[in-house]
Design an enzyme around this catalytic site. Sequence first.
Site: not given
Length: 238
Positions: A37, A12
Site C-alpha cells: 500500500k 471507494d
Amino acid sequence: MSVLFVSGIDTDIGKTYATGLLAKALMQQGLDVITQKLVQTGVSINPNTSEMNVADDIITHRQLMAIPLQSCDLDFTTCPYRYEKPASPHLSATLANYPLDIEIITKATKVLQSDYDVVLLEGAGGLLVPITENLLILDYIAEQGYPIVLVTSGRLGSINHTLLSLEAIKSRGLMVHSVIYNHIHDDAEQTDTEIANSTIEFLRRYLDNHYPEAHWLQIPYLKDNLVGNIETLPENFV
C-alpha cells in the site's frame, strides 16, 4: 520482480478488493506475490503500544488472498506510512506532523521485489491525489514507470472518470496494463443495471479501439464475506 500499480477512477471504487483478488489469482498461477500500500490514512492506533496498526487495506489483501499477515506486513515494509486522519495523504501527514518521504516507499518496494515475483502496489484514491504538497500519485508513478491497473465500476459517471484517468495515464507516457471492472457497487442505489451494462460495453469497445494491449477483467460483488475470485487471468498477464 514486476511491479504493477493499482489505481482507481475515484476513492471507494474497490481498489483494495481488486488488488487482493488479483494477488490471489496470480498466486493460483504459481507466482510468488505480495501486495503493498503506497500510503494508508484512517488507520487506528494500537491502545497497548500507542503505535499505528497495520494498514487496513493490507489486512484485507491478506484475507482475500487467504494467507496470514506476513513478516513484511508486521514490520510495515508493505505500508511504511500510516496516518490516523482519513483524508488525502498530504493533509493527513501535515496534521500528524509526520512528513512522508517518498524514497522510503521506493526502497520498501525494491525490498519486496527482491523477495517476490510480483508486487501489486495499491495507491490511495485516484491518480491525481496529492501524496505530498508537491507530488501527485501520478507524478510518482511516472517517476518509477510502473504499468497501471485501473479499477472502475458501473455507477453513474464512471465512463467519464475512466476516460479522464486513461487520458491522464497516456499524457505521462505510461502503460495502461489493464482495466478491472469492479461489481462492488452492483447493489448500491447509485448503480442502475442498464447504465452498468452499457458502461461495460462502452468501456470494452473503447479499450479495444484505443488500448488494444490492455487487459480487461471483472471481479464479482463480494458482499461481506471477502470470498470470491477474479476471472481467469491470461497467461501473459505479467
